[in-house]
Design a protein around this motif. Structure first.
Motif, mmCIF file in Angstrom:
data_model
loop_
_atom_site.group_PDB
_atom_site.id
_atom_site.type_symbol
_atom_site.label_atom_id
_atom_site.label_comp_id
_atom_site.label_asym_id
_atom_site.label_seq_id
_atom_site.Cartn_x
_atom_site.Cartn_y
_atom_site.Cartn_z
ATOM 1 N N THR A 258 -10.708 8.823 11.517
ATOM 2 C CA THR A 258 -11.401 8.300 10.340
ATOM 3 C C THR A 258 -10.426 8.142 9.174
ATOM 4 O O THR A 258 -9.668 9.060 8.876
ATOM 5 C CB THR A 258 -12.536 9.252 9.901
ATOM 6 O OG1 THR A 258 -13.520 9.322 10.940
ATOM 7 C CG2 THR A 258 -13.197 8.778 8.608
ATOM 8 N N PHE A 259 -10.439 6.971 8.524
ATOM 9 C CA PHE A 259 -9.661 6.757 7.303
ATOM 10 C C PHE A 259 -10.099 5.436 6.665
ATOM 11 O O PHE A 259 -10.799 4.627 7.273
ATOM 12 C CB PHE A 259 -8.152 6.725 7.577
ATOM 13 C CG PHE A 259 -7.710 5.648 8.528
ATOM 14 C CD1 PHE A 259 -7.449 4.358 8.088
ATOM 15 C CD2 PHE A 259 -7.549 5.929 9.880
ATOM 16 C CE1 PHE A 259 -7.039 3.364 8.961
ATOM 17 C CE2 PHE A 259 -7.144 4.941 10.765
ATOM 18 C CZ PHE A 259 -6.895 3.654 10.302
ATOM 19 N N GLU A 260 -9.667 5.218 5.420
ATOM 20 C CA GLU A 260 -9.922 3.972 4.710
ATOM 21 C C GLU A 260 -8.627 3.495 4.058
ATOM 22 O O GLU A 260 -7.804 4.308 3.647
ATOM 23 C CB GLU A 260 -10.987 4.155 3.627
ATOM 24 C CG GLU A 260 -12.369 4.487 4.164
ATOM 25 C CD GLU A 260 -13.395 4.660 3.053
ATOM 26 O OE1 GLU A 260 -12.970 4.788 1.870
ATOM 27 O OE2 GLU A 260 -14.600 4.659 3.337
ATOM 28 N N ILE A 261 -8.468 2.184 3.964
ATOM 29 C CA ILE A 261 -7.290 1.599 3.331
ATOM 30 C C ILE A 261 -7.750 0.603 2.277
ATOM 31 O O ILE A 261 -8.530 -0.312 2.574
ATOM 32 C CB ILE A 261 -6.388 0.892 4.357
ATOM 33 C CG1 ILE A 261 -5.983 1.858 5.484
ATOM 34 C CG2 ILE A 261 -5.136 0.323 3.672
ATOM 35 C CD1 ILE A 261 -5.205 1.201 6.602
ATOM 36 N N GLN A 262 -7.278 0.788 1.057
ATOM 37 C CA GLN A 262 -7.622 -0.124 -0.029
ATOM 38 C C GLN A 262 -6.773 -1.389 0.043
ATOM 39 O O GLN A 262 -5.668 -1.393 0.577
ATOM 40 C CB GLN A 262 -7.384 0.558 -1.382
ATOM 41 C CG GLN A 262 -8.226 1.803 -1.613
ATOM 42 C CD GLN A 262 -9.709 1.494 -1.703
ATOM 43 O OE1 GLN A 262 -10.105 0.548 -2.376
ATOM 44 N NE2 GLN A 262 -10.532 2.286 -1.021
ATOM 45 N N LYS A 263 -7.278 -2.478 -0.510
ATOM 46 C CA LYS A 263 -6.512 -3.712 -0.575
ATOM 47 C C LYS A 263 -5.237 -3.492 -1.384
ATOM 48 O O LYS A 263 -5.252 -2.831 -2.414
ATOM 49 C CB LYS A 263 -7.341 -4.820 -1.210
ATOM 50 C CG LYS A 263 -8.453 -5.354 -0.322
ATOM 51 C CD LYS A 263 -9.143 -6.532 -0.975
ATOM 52 C CE LYS A 263 -10.203 -7.128 -0.064
ATOM 53 N NZ LYS A 263 -10.877 -8.293 -0.688
ATOM 54 N N GLY A 264 -4.136 -4.048 -0.913
ATOM 55 C CA GLY A 264 -2.875 -3.962 -1.628
ATOM 56 C C GLY A 264 -2.098 -2.682 -1.407
ATOM 57 O O GLY A 264 -1.030 -2.498 -1.994
ATOM 58 N N GLU A 265 -2.586 -1.801 -0.536
ATOM 59 C CA GLU A 265 -1.876 -0.553 -0.232
ATOM 60 C C GLU A 265 -0.925 -0.738 0.944
ATOM 61 O O GLU A 265 -1.139 -1.594 1.806
ATOM 62 C CB GLU A 265 -2.865 0.556 0.159
ATOM 63 C CG GLU A 265 -3.556 1.241 -0.983
ATOM 64 C CD GLU A 265 -4.336 2.464 -0.506
ATOM 65 O OE1 GLU A 265 -4.604 3.329 -1.346
ATOM 66 O OE2 GLU A 265 -4.680 2.553 0.694
ATOM 67 N N ALA B 108 8.155 6.691 5.465
ATOM 68 C CA ALA B 108 6.777 6.825 4.993
ATOM 69 C C ALA B 108 6.720 7.346 3.559
ATOM 70 O O ALA B 108 5.950 6.851 2.730
ATOM 71 C CB ALA B 108 6.005 7.757 5.919
ATOM 72 N N GLU B 109 7.535 8.346 3.251
ATOM 73 C CA GLU B 109 7.526 8.925 1.913
ATOM 74 C C GLU B 109 7.967 7.920 0.865
ATOM 75 O O GLU B 109 7.464 7.914 -0.259
ATOM 76 C CB GLU B 109 8.429 10.159 1.867
ATOM 77 C CG GLU B 109 7.862 11.361 2.614
ATOM 78 C CD GLU B 109 8.845 12.516 2.672
ATOM 79 O OE1 GLU B 109 10.035 12.316 2.360
ATOM 80 O OE2 GLU B 109 8.430 13.624 3.048
ATOM 81 N N SER B 110 8.916 7.058 1.206
ATOM 82 C CA SER B 110 9.463 6.127 0.225
ATOM 83 C C SER B 110 8.630 4.861 0.078
ATOM 84 O O SER B 110 8.675 4.212 -0.973
ATOM 85 C CB SER B 110 10.905 5.747 0.606
ATOM 86 O OG SER B 110 10.951 5.129 1.874
ATOM 87 N N LEU B 111 7.848 4.487 1.102
ATOM 88 C CA LEU B 111 7.124 3.216 1.072
ATOM 89 C C LEU B 111 5.621 3.331 0.867
ATOM 90 O O LEU B 111 5.012 2.484 0.213
ATOM 91 C CB LEU B 111 7.351 2.458 2.387
ATOM 92 C CG LEU B 111 8.617 1.638 2.564
ATOM 93 C CD1 LEU B 111 8.607 0.980 3.940
ATOM 94 C CD2 LEU B 111 8.758 0.585 1.488
ATOM 95 N N CYS B 112 5.009 4.373 1.423
ATOM 96 C CA CYS B 112 3.550 4.372 1.600
ATOM 97 C C CYS B 112 2.780 4.947 0.418
ATOM 98 O O CYS B 112 3.176 5.947 -0.178
ATOM 99 C CB CYS B 112 3.186 5.145 2.868
ATOM 100 S SG CYS B 112 3.847 4.399 4.366
ATOM 101 N N ASP B 113 1.636 4.307 0.135
ATOM 102 C CA ASP B 113 0.710 4.824 -0.870
ATOM 103 C C ASP B 113 -0.146 5.940 -0.286
ATOM 104 O O ASP B 113 -0.449 6.924 -0.959
ATOM 105 C CB ASP B 113 -0.199 3.693 -1.371
ATOM 106 C CG ASP B 113 0.589 2.564 -1.999
ATOM 107 O OD1 ASP B 113 1.187 2.789 -3.067
ATOM 108 O OD2 ASP B 113 0.612 1.460 -1.420
ATOM 109 N N GLN B 114 -0.574 5.769 0.948
ATOM 110 C CA GLN B 114 -1.364 6.768 1.669
ATOM 111 C C GLN B 114 -0.784 6.910 3.070
ATOM 112 O O GLN B 114 -0.280 5.930 3.638
ATOM 113 C CB GLN B 114 -2.837 6.332 1.788
ATOM 114 C CG GLN B 114 -3.543 6.073 0.484
ATOM 115 C CD GLN B 114 -4.076 7.336 -0.154
ATOM 116 O OE1 GLN B 114 -4.132 8.383 0.485
ATOM 117 N NE2 GLN B 114 -4.479 7.255 -1.408
ATOM 118 N N VAL B 115 -0.876 8.107 3.626
ATOM 119 C CA VAL B 115 -0.410 8.325 4.993
ATOM 120 C C VAL B 115 -1.415 9.176 5.750
ATOM 121 O O VAL B 115 -2.206 9.929 5.163
ATOM 122 C CB VAL B 115 0.971 9.031 5.048
ATOM 123 C CG1 VAL B 115 2.041 8.183 4.379
ATOM 124 C CG2 VAL B 115 0.912 10.409 4.412
ATOM 125 N N ALA B 116 -1.382 9.020 7.061
ATOM 126 C CA ALA B 116 -2.155 9.880 7.947
ATOM 127 C C ALA B 116 -1.214 10.389 9.026
ATOM 128 O O ALA B 116 -0.448 9.612 9.607
ATOM 129 C CB ALA B 116 -3.320 9.120 8.576
#
Length: 285
Positions: free
Chosen positions: A24-31, A194-202
């Motif tokens: 389960t997760f959600e991704i916002q537009k532009g992330e 992931a740490e340098s690029l991502c807004d959210q991670v799973a």
């Protein structure tokens, strides 16, 4: 704001093995969303479900409000997909590979030259794909994904096995895409990426998401030491509590100009993954 992607309680099995388990997760537009985990964790399977290539056993997956089991040509036209050599034809030239794709999705041919120049493959446009290096093939795969000004990009290990220069080039392109509002779904086992690029991670382990959120928040959550690591100019390394109790000691070091470097003991995503699973990422390779 409508989510770019919504996944609820998603599960799938192959040959009696649970590949994804109630994800389960959600991704916002532009992330830029990073799905992190080792090879075999289920990352590629999830991309195939989200892009309509596979159907889950249970749960829901939606893209721009549409069930992925019901995606039309229109929805597929809003996606860009980069998966290994997905969609590349070895016997065709770099240019003809993109021309074939442009004609399918009615993309103006002038877009081909624009993209090839941006990813620095224009000079190799007449070279057969079979003659390209791994890094060049990765850039061509990315070019293909970018051809149709996609609203959502799916990138499966886009920098795996690449040299630092090519990796940096791809990161720059992805940051540019985010700035223009593109949503990016990125899978990787490179926690620094992931740490340098991502807004959210799973963090995905054995088909389950074991942690989810902003990279900095996840790292802070598992910062059990909460200390400063002070490296002195004489080579000594000192751990100090991150509290007012260390103020006098820090003042003394500063007055003596004795400090070489100061670092917090905040963990990385990789060390968090190891804490939660008891395994290093390379143990899976």
């Amino acid at each position: 704001m409508r989510n770019a992607m919504t996944v609820r309680e998603l599960s799938i099995r192959f040959a009696g093995k649970q590949i994804l388990d109630t994800v389960t997760f959600e991704i916002q537009k532009g992330e830029i969303f990073g799905l992190l985990g080792p090879s075999g964790a289920g990352k590629t399977t999830l991309i195939k479900i989200l892009t309509g290539q596979l159907v889950q056993d249970s749960g829901y997956a939606g893209i721009l409000g549409k069930d992925t089991r019901e995606l039309s040509v229109l929805e597929h036209g809003k996606m860009g997909i980069m998966m290994d050599s997905f969609g590349l034809y070895d016997r065709l030239s770099v240019y003809d590979n993109l021309l074939f794709y442009a004609d399918i999705y009615h993309v103006p041919h002038k877009r081909i030259a624009e993209i090839l120049k941006r990813i620095e493959l224009y000079d190799d446009r007449n070279k057969a794909v079979s003659k390209l290096s791994k890094g060049m093939k990765n850039r061509l795969s990315l070019a293909r994904a970018l051809m149709n000004h996609a609203e959502i990009l799916f990138l499966d290990e886009p920098t795996s096995g690449l040299d630092p220069v090519t990796t940096k080039e791809i990161h720059t392109v992805l940051s540019e895409q985010r700035e223009r509002g593109t949503t990016i779904f990125l899978t990787t086992h490179n926690m620094f990426e992931a740490e340098s690029l991502c807004d959210q991670v799973a963090l995905l382990h054995e088909g389950q998401i074991i942690e989810y959120g902003k990279p900095v928040d996840i790292c802070r959550k598992y910062n059990y030491l909460n200390k400063f690591r002070v490296t002195l100019k004489d080579g000594e390394m000192v751990l100090l509590e991150n509290s007012s109790a260390s103020a006098l000691q820090m003042k003394e070091y500063l007055e003596k100009d004795a400090i070489e470097a100061i670092h917090s003991t905040e963990p990385t995503l990789e060390s968090v993954f190891t804490q939660l699973t008891g395994k290093e990422l390379d143990c899976y390779e």
